[in-house]
Design an enzyme around this catalytic site. Structure first.
Site, mmCIF file in Angstrom:
data_model
loop_
_atom_site.group_PDB
_atom_site.id
_atom_site.type_symbol
_atom_site.label_atom_id
_atom_site.label_comp_id
_atom_site.label_asym_id
_atom_site.label_seq_id
_atom_site.Cartn_x
_atom_site.Cartn_y
_atom_site.Cartn_z
ATOM 1 N N LYS A 1 72.558 27.680 -4.934
ATOM 2 C CA LYS A 1 71.734 26.633 -5.487
ATOM 3 C C LYS A 1 70.693 27.204 -6.446
ATOM 4 C CE LYS A 1 71.685 24.747 -0.825
ATOM 5 N NZ LYS A 1 70.807 24.463 0.326
ATOM 6 N N GLY A 2 70.519 28.524 -6.384
ATOM 7 C CA GLY A 2 69.398 29.157 -7.086
ATOM 8 C C GLY A 2 69.358 28.912 -8.577
ATOM 9 N N GLU B 1 73.709 32.453 -13.334
ATOM 10 C CA GLU B 1 73.129 32.893 -12.060
ATOM 11 C C GLU B 1 71.613 32.934 -12.142
ATOM 12 O OE1 GLU B 1 72.998 33.145 -9.113
ATOM 13 O OE2 GLU B 1 74.304 34.579 -8.156
ATOM 14 N N ASP B 2 70.990 32.875 -11.000
ATOM 15 C CA ASP B 2 69.537 32.971 -10.977
ATOM 16 C C ASP B 2 69.083 34.424 -11.108
ATOM 17 O OD1 ASP B 2 70.518 33.647 -8.450
ATOM 18 O OD2 ASP B 2 69.118 32.397 -7.325
ATOM 19 N N ASP C 1 70.956 41.057 -8.438
ATOM 20 C CA ASP C 1 70.209 42.000 -7.595
ATOM 21 C C ASP C 1 71.143 43.179 -7.317
ATOM 22 O OD1 ASP C 1 68.074 42.834 -5.940
ATOM 23 O OD2 ASP C 1 68.852 41.753 -4.217
ATOM 24 N N PHE D 1 60.256 40.458 -4.084
ATOM 25 C CA PHE D 1 60.956 39.205 -3.813
ATOM 26 C C PHE D 1 60.256 38.068 -4.541
ATOM 27 C CE2 PHE D 1 62.933 35.719 -1.588
ATOM 28 C CZ PHE D 1 64.247 36.172 -1.525
ATOM 29 N N ASP E 1 64.652 30.719 -3.987
ATOM 30 C CA ASP E 1 64.072 30.351 -2.701
ATOM 31 C C ASP E 1 63.826 31.555 -1.812
ATOM 32 O OD1 ASP E 1 66.877 30.932 -2.141
ATOM 33 O OD2 ASP E 1 66.507 30.074 -0.161
ATOM 34 N N ARG F 1 61.780 26.434 -4.041
ATOM 35 C CA ARG F 1 62.640 26.224 -5.215
ATOM 36 C C ARG F 1 61.982 25.314 -6.254
ATOM 37 N NH1 ARG F 1 67.820 28.233 -3.953
ATOM 38 N NH2 ARG F 1 68.565 27.863 -1.835
HETATM 39 P P1 IMP Z 1 73.141 40.173 -4.987
HETATM 40 O O1 IMP Z 1 74.504 39.915 -4.452
HETATM 41 O O2 IMP Z 1 72.431 41.242 -4.210
HETATM 42 O O3 IMP Z 1 73.126 40.454 -6.475
HETATM 43 O O4 IMP Z 1 72.287 38.882 -4.666
HETATM 44 C C1 IMP Z 1 72.065 37.897 -5.579
HETATM 45 C C2 IMP Z 1 71.507 36.694 -4.878
HETATM 46 O O5 IMP Z 1 70.513 37.070 -3.919
HETATM 47 C C3 IMP Z 1 70.823 35.780 -5.863
HETATM 48 O O6 IMP Z 1 71.711 34.832 -6.402
HETATM 49 C C4 IMP Z 1 69.730 35.151 -5.020
HETATM 50 O O7 IMP Z 1 70.239 34.016 -4.356
HETATM 51 C C5 IMP Z 1 69.392 36.204 -3.999
HETATM 52 N N1 IMP Z 1 68.211 36.984 -4.407
HETATM 53 C C6 IMP Z 1 68.163 38.275 -4.762
HETATM 54 N N2 IMP Z 1 66.907 38.662 -5.065
HETATM 55 C C7 IMP Z 1 66.147 37.563 -4.905
HETATM 56 C C8 IMP Z 1 64.733 37.298 -5.078
HETATM 57 O O8 IMP Z 1 63.906 38.145 -5.458
HETATM 58 N N3 IMP Z 1 64.328 36.029 -4.802
HETATM 59 C C9 IMP Z 1 65.177 35.048 -4.402
HETATM 60 N N4 IMP Z 1 66.490 35.235 -4.238
HETATM 61 C C10 IMP Z 1 66.969 36.486 -4.482
HETATM 62 MG MG MG Z 2 71.759 32.616 -5.589
#
Ligand code: IMP
Ligand code: MG
Length: 190
Positions: free
Chosen positions: A53-54, A109-110, A113, A162, A169, A175
């Site tokens: 949802k991000g 994507e939001d 990470d 974070f 969220d 959000r």
């Molecule tokens: P990844 O698989 O580690 O790249 O995770 C990506 C997902 O983790 C994003 O789409 C977010 O939903 C969540 N995420 C990673 N870092 C943050 C943050 O700082 N705040 C909020 N959500 C995050």
């Molecule tokens: Mg996300």
């Protein structure tokens, strides 16, 4: 602190350590990326796929900053594991409605990470035969990358903290903040 931030309920604001990107800054980022995508996809068949949802807030603004024809679709995945870290194991909760053949796919994507979530989604979507596939991420935390995923469009690089707001969220909260802020570590129990 802006007037908007002052008006927000103290129950949200008390958990914010610092406003990282204001509404104005976010709108500037969205306009810049929207213009770039409009140019790059002029002769293509653009399908924007928002990962729920991000990315919904970003998606809603970005699609209106795009001046060429485009279609949209949504996909929802859950990464097993809760809280602030991703496990890399992903389950599709809601799949796309549109078959991908012939489309130039842009995943919205939001935040990128570790890259584990997107790496998994990319593999699935590539196997469905789109004409091309690229990533547009609002935020990037490059120093945290584990999977080899690169985004064609990046709104801003953010520090390894974070962040919440503008769709992002913690535990489904924050959000609706119109800006992006760093969450106080004590708000997520660290
Ligand atoms: P990844 O698989 O580690 O790249 O995770 C990506 C997902 O983790 C994003 O789409 C977010 O939903 C969540 N995420 C990673 N870092 C943050 C943050 O700082 N705040 C909020 N959500 C995050
Ligand atoms: Mg996300």
């Amino acid at each position: 602190m802006t007037e908007m931030a002052q008006n927000l309920e103290n129950s949200m604001m008390q958990d914010i350590q610092e406003v990282l990107l204001s509404e104005e800054t976010l709108q500037g980022i969205v306009q810049r990326i929207g213009a770039q995508i409009s140019e790059d996809y002029r002769d293509k068949k653009l399908l924007m796929v928002s990962i729920l949802k991000g990315s919904v807030v970003f998606m809603a603004d970005l699609m209106r900053a795009i001046t060429i024809p485009c279609r949209i679709d949504f996909m929802s995945v859950s990464s097993y594991g809760s809280g602030t870290k991703t496990s890399g194991v992903v389950k599709i909760i809601k799949d796309l409605d549109i078959p991908l053949e012939g489309y130039d796919l842009l995943i919205v994507e939001d935040i990128l990470d570790s890259g584990m979530t997107l790496s998994y989604i990319l593999d699935i979507l590539k196997s469905r035969g789109p004409r091309s596939i690229q990533i547009c991420t609002l935020f990037d935390k490059p120093e945290r990358r584990k999977a080899d995923v690169k985004a064609a469009y990046v709104g801003a690089q953010v520090p390894d903290a974070f962040i919440v707001g503008y769709g992002l969220d913690y535990d489904e909260k924050y959000r609706n903040l119109p800006f992006v802020g760093i969450l106080k570590p004590e708000a997520y129990g660290e």
